[in-house]
Design an enzyme around this catalytic site. Structure first.
Site, short mmCIF file in Angstrom:
data_model
loop_
_atom_site.label_atom_id
_atom_site.label_comp_id
_atom_site.label_asym_id
_atom_site.label_seq_id
_atom_site.Cartn_x
_atom_site.Cartn_y
_atom_site.Cartn_z
N GLY A 1 50.75 29.23 22.66
CA GLY A 1 52.25 29.95 22.57
C GLY A 1 52.78 30.32 23.89
O GLY A 1 51.74 30.87 24.80
N GLY B 1 57.26 36.74 25.76
CA GLY B 1 58.03 37.50 26.57
C GLY B 1 57.14 37.80 27.74
O GLY B 1 57.90 37.89 28.73
N PHE B 2 56.06 37.99 27.44
CA PHE B 2 55.15 38.66 28.96
C PHE B 2 53.96 37.81 29.28
O PHE B 2 53.07 38.01 29.97
CB PHE B 2 54.68 39.93 28.39
CG PHE B 2 55.48 40.82 27.93
CD1 PHE B 2 56.57 41.69 28.98
CD2 PHE B 2 55.85 41.30 26.83
CE1 PHE B 2 57.46 42.28 28.63
CE2 PHE B 2 56.74 42.20 26.27
CZ PHE B 2 57.51 42.72 27.27
N GLY B 3 54.09 36.30 28.80
CA GLY B 3 52.95 35.58 29.22
C GLY B 3 52.45 34.72 28.26
O GLY B 3 52.78 34.91 27.35
N ASP C 1 59.65 46.44 18.10
CA ASP C 1 59.81 45.08 18.08
C ASP C 1 59.12 44.21 17.02
O ASP C 1 58.66 43.16 17.07
CB ASP C 1 59.39 44.68 19.40
CG ASP C 1 59.88 43.26 19.98
OD1 ASP C 1 61.12 42.76 19.34
OD2 ASP C 1 59.25 42.78 20.79
#
Length: 679
Positions: free
Chosen positions: A368, A371-373, A486
């Site tokens: 997948g 948000g950061f890679g 988060d």
């Protein structure tokens, strides 16, 4: 010859590691001040425990002690492993070492539990630490587990059955081996059932009855699921009972019982009958050492050389780690950071190892995109499956996430937290290596019309309870007090048995145990739809921020719908106000996912909905703590409060008076944001 033997012995002692505790759980009872009465009473308790364990009969190398009264009262318990009770001086020394370790790792904490290979020590200002636990959840404040990351080769089902059989037999022996309540066993390797020999141990504090010891050990063994039971070793420890098994003989003395895994035994070799003319050469007794000692010396020297080489290699690796993980950023994100070198079971991988494990980051192995890679599945040559997060080189936030996740997760150990195995940092590459969890994340199931039916109510309840236990550990029971910031279904991963594990700690914050209820930031980070209102609008975050996110997840699990972006929320822009309205009007079952058959579990589902609504109340002070939530989930007879209206309750479809911040906070559900908010 004597000189060589002496040299070998001295060299061997030099490479032996110093005795240090394997882990700890720092308490949640606050801190004491230096030179206070509490500190004096604590020192007195530890001195008493050392003295008593060194003077009691060999069978009872355990002790309890109290000192002081009122708010300065201290209660303590110590237990030495059954096989070292023949050396009671060593028992007292071990307890003293645990206390010094507690002072280092849990400075000024009024409560802590410290576990060493040879002993354990627990102290608290709450006398319940001396009580006999009725169940694991009552003793989670002293819970610790540690697992070898290598797995046992062979059929997983067979291995799991064999390990559980061994642990159950060891527990049975320990509970009946009165008055010591201690037992050791060995399970021999066999060609078909077990490819390796395993040694196990179980122990209870001798003041427990045989039945209580058996019950405690059974609950501990119950935590060893199919994923953990194939590991090459591990231990689960409470103050009152513990189990351990390894593929090496870690205890002294002869095992109490030898266990053989069920498998056909190889036929015995036929005896050889010497012929009448054969003559056996006679070896004099004095000549035996000439044949035996030199090979042993050679093996010992090779072992010494290997240990020293590994120590030098680890030291160089740690030096490279410190060098590689030091970044100089610009502006507010300036970060000079050195990774701790003492993290157990944490590895620093070379980039070529990562490339080989992921087949050069092939698309087939891509799990997948975060948000950061991207995240990839990988496999090391020894067969261990891993998940690899490759942080995007252009993301400044990714560097901060990299620091956070390595610094936080590597120090946190709980069955409901994803385990970080190591990292890799080479030039622009910043990579995190996790345990691989085959069932992806929670959102993959609950929001998919075809897959949501795979999660019946019992599985969903286990997931809710597991997330709650993981958050409770972060907020209260871990060495570091952590706010996740988060929490959402895509950050809840599921193992092979659909047990939840909280992941993605890139935005997490450590908070002081002295001030857990109020922190402010100008940078608001997280995911709209799961953000508490006081955080989204004012930058105020606390443990109650995570409680709010948890409440949103409960309602999503119950309904099978996302908090926002759904057309099935009546006049409300999100599911929170709609759920509260249905609950208030007694129409709660209209919210529940039809696949759950709410009529068959109406009481439990309605209770969870009540808990979820308590967690998403608008005023942070009205929300329960995670300790309260776990109590409400586990105690079905506990009377629940009526929830007040949730956050964003007044934000309705077409309401032009709603503030911009509130509307935005409820309209985007899966985007991680970083916004600056003025105070």
């Amino acid at each position: 010859m004597a000189g060589i033997v002496l040299l070998i012995i001295v060299s061997f002692l030099l490479v032996l590691p110093s005795s240090t505790a394997i882990g700890q759980t720092c308490g949640h009872a606050g801190n004491y001040t230096a030179n206070s009465t509490y500190q004096s009473n604590l020192a007195s308790v530890v001195a008493t425990l050392k003295r008593n364990t060194s003077s009691l009969p060999l069978l009872f190398a355990t002790a309890t002690a109290t000192a002081g009264a009122g708010p300065n009262a201290v209660y303590g318990l110590a237990l030495c492993r059954g096989d070292i009770t023949t050396n009671l001086t060593g028992c007292g020394t071990c307890i003293d070492g645990c206390f010094r370790y507690a002072q280092k790792m849990c400075p000024n904490d009024k409560a802590a539990s410290i576990y060493d290979d040879n002993c354990l020590l627990g102290f608290s200002n709450n006398k319940d630490i001396l009580a006999q636990p009725n169940n694991i959840t009552q003793d989670m404040g002293t819970f610790f587990q540690f697992w070898n990351q290598q797995v046992i080769a062979g059929n997983a089902t067979v291995v799991t059955a064999a390990v559980h059989g061994m642990l159950n037999q060891t527990a049975q022996l320990a509970s009946t081996n009165t008055p010591r309540l201690y037992a050791t066993t060995v399970m021999d390797a066999s060609s078909n059932a077990m490819p390796t020999t395993l040694y196990s141990m179980a122990q209870c504090t001798p003041d427990l009855s045989a039945a209580d010891c058996q019950a405690c050990l059974r609950q501990v063994i119950g935590l060893v699921n199919a994923t953990l039971s194939v590991r090459l070793g591990g231990r689960v420890l409470l103050l009152r009972c513990n189990i351990r098994y390894e593929n090496n003989m870690f205890y002294d003395g002869t095992p109490l019982k030898r266990i053989t895994a069920a498998s056909p035994s190889p036929p015995a070799a036929p005896p050889t009958t010497p012929t009448t003319n054969s003559r056996r050469p006679r070896i004099e007794a004095w000549a035996i050492p000439l044949f035996v000692v030199p090979p042993l010396l050679l093996v010992a020297l090779c072992f010494i050389f290997y240990c020293r080489r590994q120590r030098r290699r680890n030291r160089k690796g740690n030096m490279r780690l410190r060098q590689k993980l030091t970044y100089n950023l610009q502006g507010q994100d300036k970060l000079d950071w050195e990774m701790e070198a003492e993290l157990s079971e944490f590895s620093v991988f070379d980039f070529h190892q990562i490339l080989e494990a992921t087949d050069n980051f092939s698309d087939e192995n891509k799990l997948g995109e975060g948000g950061f890679g991207p995240v990839y599945k990988g496999q090391f040559p020894e067969g261990i499956e891993i998940a690899i997060k490759r942080l995007a080189s252009h993301s400044g936030q990714g560097i901060v996430e990299f620091k956070n996740e390595v610094e936080l997760i590597a120090k946190l150990q709980h069955t409901n937290l994803v385990r970080l195995l190591g990292c890799c940092s080479q030039e622009e590459e910043k990579i995190l290596v996790y345990e691989y969890l085959p069932n992806k994340s929670l959102d993959f199931f609950i929001f998919d019309e075809n897959r949501k039916s795979l999660l019946d109510w019992s599985k969903r309840l286990v997931i809710i309870e597991g997330i709650a236990e993981g958050l409770l550990y972060l907020h209260k029971h871990s060495r570091l007090r952590v706010i996740h910031r988060d929490l959402k279904p895509s950050n809840i991963l599921l193992d092979s048995e659909m047990n939840p594990k909280i992941s993605d700690f890139g935005l997490a914050k450590i908070f002081s145990s002295n001030n857990p209820d109020g922190n402010a930031t100008r940078r608001v980070v997280g995911t709209y739809g799961y953000m508490a209102p006081e955080y989204a609008s004012e930058g105020l975050f606390s443990i109650k921020s995570d409680v709010f996110s948890f409440g949103v997840i409960i309602l999503e699990i119950l309904s099978g719908k996302r908090n926002s972006g759904s057309n099935d929320c009546g006049d409300f822009i999100n599911i929170l106000g709609y759920a509260w309205q249905l609950y208030d009007e007694g129409r709660w079952n209209e919210l529940v996912d039809a696949s759950l058959e709410p009529l068959h579990h109406s009481a439990e589902i309605m209770r969870c909905m009540n808990i979820g609504l308590l967690c998403v109340q608008e005023i942070a002070a009205d929300r329960p703590t995670m300790l309260d939530v776990v109590a409400m989930l586990t105690n079905k007879t506990k009377i629940l409060a009526e929830p007040k209206h949730p956050a964003y309750f007044n934000v309705r479809v077409g309401n032009e008076e709603a503030s911009t911040n509130a509307t935005e906070s409820c309209s985007i559900n899966e985007m991680t944001i970083s916004a600056t908010t003025g105070r």
